[in-house]
Design an enzyme around this catalytic site. Structure first.
Site, PDB file in Angstrom:
ATOM      1  N   GLU A 129      34.437  60.065  82.321  1.00  0.00           N
ATOM      2  CA  GLU A 129      34.563  61.090  81.280  1.00  0.00           C
ATOM      3  C   GLU A 129      35.249  60.519  80.042  1.00  0.00           C
ATOM      4  O   GLU A 129      36.254  59.829  80.166  1.00  0.00           O
ATOM      5  CB  GLU A 129      35.360  62.297  81.795  1.00  0.00           C
ATOM      6  CG  GLU A 129      35.308  63.463  80.826  1.00  0.00           C
ATOM      7  CD  GLU A 129      36.119  64.669  81.290  1.00  0.00           C
ATOM      8  OE1 GLU A 129      35.749  65.786  80.928  1.00  0.00           O
ATOM      9  OE2 GLU A 129      37.118  64.499  82.004  1.00  0.00           O
ATOM     10  N   MET A 170      41.190  62.853  87.269  1.00  0.00           N
ATOM     11  CA  MET A 170      39.807  63.074  86.846  1.00  0.00           C
ATOM     12  C   MET A 170      39.054  63.819  87.933  1.00  0.00           C
ATOM     13  O   MET A 170      39.059  63.416  89.091  1.00  0.00           O
ATOM     14  CB  MET A 170      39.129  61.737  86.534  1.00  0.00           C
ATOM     15  CG  MET A 170      37.662  61.856  86.166  1.00  0.00           C
ATOM     16  SD  MET A 170      37.419  62.893  84.703  1.00  0.00           S
ATOM     17  CE  MET A 170      35.817  63.596  85.079  1.00  0.00           C
ATOM     18  N   GLU A 171      38.358  64.905  87.520  1.00  0.00           N
ATOM     19  CA  GLU A 171      37.778  65.866  88.448  1.00  0.00           C
ATOM     20  C   GLU A 171      36.424  65.489  89.007  1.00  0.00           C
ATOM     21  O   GLU A 171      35.597  66.370  89.293  1.00  0.00           O
ATOM     22  CB  GLU A 171      37.656  67.231  87.760  1.00  0.00           C
ATOM     23  CG  GLU A 171      36.668  67.291  86.587  1.00  0.00           C
ATOM     24  CD  GLU A 171      37.268  66.983  85.235  1.00  0.00           C
ATOM     25  OE1 GLU A 171      36.637  67.303  84.218  1.00  0.00           O
ATOM     26  OE2 GLU A 171      38.377  66.405  85.188  1.00  0.00           O
ATOM     27  N   ASN A 172      36.146  64.212  89.210  1.00  0.00           N
ATOM     28  CA  ASN A 172      34.855  63.816  89.784  1.00  0.00           C
ATOM     29  C   ASN A 172      34.526  64.720  90.975  1.00  0.00           C
ATOM     30  O   ASN A 172      35.343  64.894  91.880  1.00  0.00           O
ATOM     31  CB  ASN A 172      34.911  62.364  90.258  1.00  0.00           C
ATOM     32  CG  ASN A 172      35.544  61.445  89.242  1.00  0.00           C
ATOM     33  OD1 ASN A 172      35.057  61.280  88.138  1.00  0.00           O
ATOM     34  ND2 ASN A 172      36.671  60.845  89.633  1.00  0.00           N
ATOM     35  N   GLU A 193      42.705  70.022  88.712  1.00  0.00           N
ATOM     36  CA  GLU A 193      41.445  69.353  89.064  1.00  0.00           C
ATOM     37  C   GLU A 193      40.583  70.218  89.978  1.00  0.00           C
ATOM     38  O   GLU A 193      39.350  70.222  89.860  1.00  0.00           O
ATOM     39  CB  GLU A 193      41.734  68.000  89.716  1.00  0.00           C
ATOM     40  CG  GLU A 193      42.557  67.046  88.860  1.00  0.00           C
ATOM     41  CD  GLU A 193      42.020  66.878  87.453  1.00  0.00           C
ATOM     42  OE1 GLU A 193      40.782  66.870  87.276  1.00  0.00           O
ATOM     43  OE2 GLU A 193      42.823  66.763  86.517  1.00  0.00           O
ATOM     44  N   HIS A 209      38.571  72.670  88.099  1.00  0.00           N
ATOM     45  CA  HIS A 209      37.363  72.078  87.513  1.00  0.00           C
ATOM     46  C   HIS A 209      36.173  72.117  88.465  1.00  0.00           C
ATOM     47  O   HIS A 209      35.022  72.011  88.017  1.00  0.00           O
ATOM     48  CB  HIS A 209      37.622  70.619  87.146  1.00  0.00           C
ATOM     49  CG  HIS A 209      38.242  70.428  85.802  1.00  0.00           C
ATOM     50  ND1 HIS A 209      37.724  70.971  84.651  1.00  0.00           N
ATOM     51  CD2 HIS A 209      39.341  69.712  85.415  1.00  0.00           C
ATOM     52  CE1 HIS A 209      38.471  70.607  83.617  1.00  0.00           C
ATOM     53  NE2 HIS A 209      39.453  69.853  84.051  1.00  0.00           N
ATOM     54  N   GLU A 253      38.742  72.250  79.782  1.00  0.00           N
ATOM     55  CA  GLU A 253      40.137  71.836  79.935  1.00  0.00           C
ATOM     56  C   GLU A 253      41.125  72.980  79.729  1.00  0.00           C
ATOM     57  O   GLU A 253      42.134  73.071  80.429  1.00  0.00           O
ATOM     58  CB  GLU A 253      40.447  70.684  78.984  1.00  0.00           C
ATOM     59  CG  GLU A 253      39.616  69.430  79.240  1.00  0.00           C
ATOM     60  CD  GLU A 253      39.781  68.878  80.653  1.00  0.00           C
ATOM     61  OE1 GLU A 253      40.721  69.277  81.357  1.00  0.00           O
ATOM     62  OE2 GLU A 253      38.954  68.035  81.056  1.00  0.00           O
TER      63      GLU A 253
END
Length: 864
Positions: free
Chosen positions: A149, A291-293, A326, A329, A348
């Protein structure tokens, strides 16, 4: 992606050209003539770099002679497309124009007809040194991980790297046999291939998702696990020596996932029911908080790992908030994704707000005033940054690689979250929740935008709210509501707030809530420039519970009545009074002298109230850092306010609750800063016991480090490199703000390369905020700018942290040097940071122009 509180690559319309299309090479977004439906992605992890292949099932909507997709610094070969069973080779074109646009053109010998195709190619690339794309983290055991991202998947494989070009993915990874290999979905053990000392892991197919959410991690990892009541498997992965520290994050994650599944009305089923999983991995080197993978969330270690008995309450809060952010998300961002990056704030801002909603509802694992924290770290911060001149609107049009990364900032996160909270309070919690559920169900596995969200909420509310909300997200800044007490009525009027004296004709529809003493609350919509309301009681507070994103300017009658009841106000209302009085004073709306005289009466032993009040004095101290008289008077006032609390603090038993620990730590740190002898002696005694008897520094570690850094720099550097908690590096870096010896300053700045790349800006920022070497640190940055840019490997977010360290100065000579430096920056992705620094410095110099008013507010009555 979670912003770290010490806090940020990207796109021109280019596309596959059909016979009737004009050249669109000067535009940044890919056209939709060719869209992806599915990727078969294979990556081989090697020592010096990576190679792989990708097959993309595409749909072509009109005849084309070439296909354009994103790629950056990749060697691409053997491209072609299979159409109706026949493979047509393609010529790979990557010239200067393509490099500039971060694309590759696959040109075919004849036009491709509209219809399905299967695009294939092979690629190789180098590991990225800037903590984006695919990179190696250092440490005793290397970890290979991705961070895509906003637009960094193109560093790793050719793809249609836009959030609105969703597709399914089948991923396979070739790596050493000793490694654990993770991807978004679960591995399929029956498909594993082993050869020599290597293996290939194959993973289940994903749901439709955007490229920025694709992820894989390769390393020697261990895990702990738990299961949600809905059968979702949650794991925390890390080094075998640290993974047990993931217990707290795992418990928070499980409870929060269960709560969100109920709140959103849609269970977590990625990639599908029966095989749903969430892996959370602490990465040794990481540029943001997390990071919200989808299915594979990656974290900075201190944002996931908590060591009972050694980590501190800030670590606990950080882990809880980051995990909840996260997980939020997974619905807002992953299941429903913004169509384009101009609605980044929707991802966000929503995740920031809902993380606090989650923490509020997951029981005893979160035992602090959640919304008090929200006000301090989101409402207050958002207002300060948005009030400084050239801010930007929440929804900001972005196109260029560099612009997108810049809007990962306090406007998207803090202001965005605060506006969402305001809307929820406006329509009511249950209506808002039903609107969110409607929005998600209408856009699952697809894309949405802000207008779609307002429509869904409005349908549940029974009234269109889009016009009201649009004013808050489509224009920069926010209003100040002036309140004139006319005896039997109040006249409310609005204008744009500015700390730089630059107002305009902006108007908002303001959902005002007035709390009348003994009469409850009243909701009022201020739609025009002013309105009149009937006065219900003599004492009132506008903006009840600090629910709105605006400031309130009372006349003397209104403020006097409010001050007479200050002790009966809730924590957030009391914070609101402090923030408005000083926010307006700092904007030169008047009242700063009054606020300085009354600050001791506003103060209380509540952590959030105390911090709000003291921070206003410390902010003034920072403006007048080179004015000995002002600094002395501020220190004297602060000492008088906090001395009773300092006297009660036992550094060997700092508190029994998160609230008491937070309060005692904050007051003690300020006491050391302003020279309270008792505070300094207590900290020194703790350090002596630590050295002589191994007493744990515990919660007070960074405060002690700040007090003893000059005599113990070598010790602290060892703790930075070999600390026994994930958060210790941050505590060491915070301690650098206490450096007062020149040789120590020169030692640190002369050896910045010894710090991890993501920490260089933190070190510089810590020293620049300290008093002794503020100007010297800034001098170093402006004279080594290009060197520092290369040191952070051209990572715009990391470089912007360095640029932002320049905002703490006020003197004429140093300001001139800063301006010359800023004017010479040509790197993409720093324009907003440059403007923020300029605006902050302009405000500081404006404040120095009212020195006499500040002096009158600080001097005791007898000396005026």
């Amino acid at each position: 992606m979670r912003w770290i509180k010490v806090m940020a690559g990207l796109l021109p319309m280019i596309g596959s050209k059909g016979a009737d299309e004009k050249d669109s090479s000067q535009q940044r977004r890919l056209s939709r003539v060719v869209v992806p439906e599915h990727y078969d992605l294979h990556v081989k992890i090697l020592d010096a770099g990576f190679c792989g292949s990708v097959g993309i099932r595409v749909m072509i909507s009109q005849d084309v002679s070439e296909i354009v997709l994103n790629a950056k610094e990749l060697e691409i070969r053997d491209a072609g497309i299979v159409v109706e069973g026949a493979r047509i080779p393609g010529r790979v074109v990557v010239g200067e124009a393509e490099k500039e646009l971060e694309v590759v053109r696959i040109v075919f010998p004849s036009s491709l007809r509209a219809g399905p195709g299967y695009l294939t190619m092979e690629f190789c690339g180098d590991y990225n040194n800037g903590l984006v794309g695919l990179y190696k983290s250092g440490g005793p055991k290397e970890v290979y991980s991705t961070h895509f991202e906003p637009t960094d998947a193109r560093w790793v494989f050719p793809c249609f790297d836009q959030p609105d070009m969703k597709a399914t993915f089948k991923i396979s990874i070739d790596a050493g046999s000793k490694f654990t290999v993770l991807a978004n979905t679960q591995a399929i053990p029956s498909l594993r291939e082993e050869y020599g000392d290597r293996k290939i892991e194959y993973f289940e197919e994903t749901c439709k998702m955007s490229t920025y959410l694709v992820a894989f991690v390769v390393g020697e990892l261990s895990y702990i696990e738990d299961w949600s009541k809905d059968g979702v498997r949650l794991r925390v992965y890390g080094d075998s020596s640290e993974v047990e520290w993931g217990r707290y994050g795992l418990e928070v994650g499980k409870r929060c996932l269960e709560y969100f599944s109920e709140y959103f009305g849609v269970g977590y089923e990625f990639p599908r029911a029966g095989s749903a999983k969430i892996d959370m991995v602490g990465i040794p080197n990481f540029s943001s908080g997390a990071m919200e993978n989808w299915g594979l969330i990656t974290f900075r270690r201190e944002s996931l790992l908590y060591v009972p008995g050694k980590s501190n309450v800030e670590d606990m809060k950080n882990v809880a908030e980051t995990v909840c952010h996260e997980l939020g998300h997974m619905w807002f961002g992953n299941l429903v994704t913004m169509s384009w990056w101009d609605d980044l704030w929707l991802n966000e801002g929503f995740a920031t707000w809902v993380s606090f909603k989650g923490m509020e509802n997951i029981g005893s694992v979160v035992s602090w005033d959640v919304w008090g924290e929200f006000v301090l770290w989101n409402v207050v911060r958002g207002m300060v940054d948005d009030g400084l001149g050239k801010s930007h609107q929440i929804r900001m049009n972005v196109t260029d690689p560099g612009e997108i990364g810049e809007i990962f900032d306090s406007i998207s996160y803090c202001k965005g979250a605060s506006v969402i909270r305001m809307i929820e309070r406006y329509v009511g919690e249950s209506v808002f929740m039903l609107g969110i559920r409607r929005y998600i169900k209408e856009h699952m596995y697809g894309n949405g935008n802000a207008m779609s969200l307002w429509k869904a909420i409005g349908e549940e509310y029974g009234e269109d709210i889009s016009e009201m909300v649009e004013g808050w997200i489509s224009q920069a800044g926010y209003p100040v509501v002036s309140v004139q007490d006319c005896g039997s009525s109040l006249v409310l009027s609005q204008s744009r707030y500015s700390m730089l004296g630059k107002s305009d004709d902006s108007l908002w529809t303001i959902p005002v809530v007035v709390s009348w003493e003994g009469k409850g609350q009243e909701r009022i919509e201020l739609r025009g420039r002013e309105t009149t309301v009937r006065k219900r009681s003599s004492v009132y507070k506008v903006n009840a519970e600090y629910g709105g994103f605006y400031r309130v300017l009372y006349d003397s009658a209104g403020l006097s009545g409010l001050e007479s009841r200050i002790d009966s106000l809730s924590v957030v209302d009391r914070v609101n009074v402090i923030e408005d009085v000083f926010g307006l004073g700092f904007g030169l709306y008047g009242g700063l002298e009054h606020g300085l005289r009354r600050i001791s009466e506003y103060y209380s032993d509540s952590y959030h109230v105390a911090r709000s009040g003291i921070e206003k004095l410390l902010r003034l101290r920072s403006v007048f850092y080179d004015d000995a008289e002002i600094v002395s008077l501020i220190d004297k006032k602060v000492r008088k306010m906090i001395l009773p609390c300092v006297g009660r603090i036992d550094v060997f038993d700092i508190g029994t609750s998160v609230e008491s620990v937070s309060m005692n730590k904050y007051v003690l740190s300020v006491g050391v800063e302003v020279g309270i002898r008792e505070a300094v002696e207590k900290v020194q005694e703790l350090w002596r016991r630590h050295v002589e008897a191994g007493e744990e520094l515990g919660e007070l570690r960074w405060i002690v480090y700040k007090a003893v850094v000059d005599e113990n720099l070598g010790y602290m550097m060892d703790k930075y490199k070999n600390g026994d908690t994930p958060g210790m590096r941050r505590e060491v870096m915070n301690g650098f703000s206490g450096i007062k010896r020149e040789e120590n300053f020169l030692d640190v700045v002369g050896n910045l390369s010894q710090f991890s790349v993501e920490d260089i800006g933190v070190v510089i920022g810590s020293i620049s905020r300290g008093g002794a070497f503020r100007d010297a640190m800034v001098e170093y940055v402006v004279s080594h700018g290009e060197e520092l840019y290369l040191m952070v490997h051209k990572n715009a977010m990391l470089y912007n942290m360095i640029i932002m360290s320049l905002r703490h100065v006020s003197g004429d000579l140093i300001v001139e040097k800063v301006e010359r430096f800023l004017s010479g920056i040509k790197h993409s992705g720093s324009n907003l940071s440059i403007e923020k620094v300029r605006n902050e410095i302009q405000w500081r110099r404006r404040m120095r122009g009212i020195r006499e008013e500040v002096l009158r507010g600080l001097l005791p009555e007898a000396e005026k």
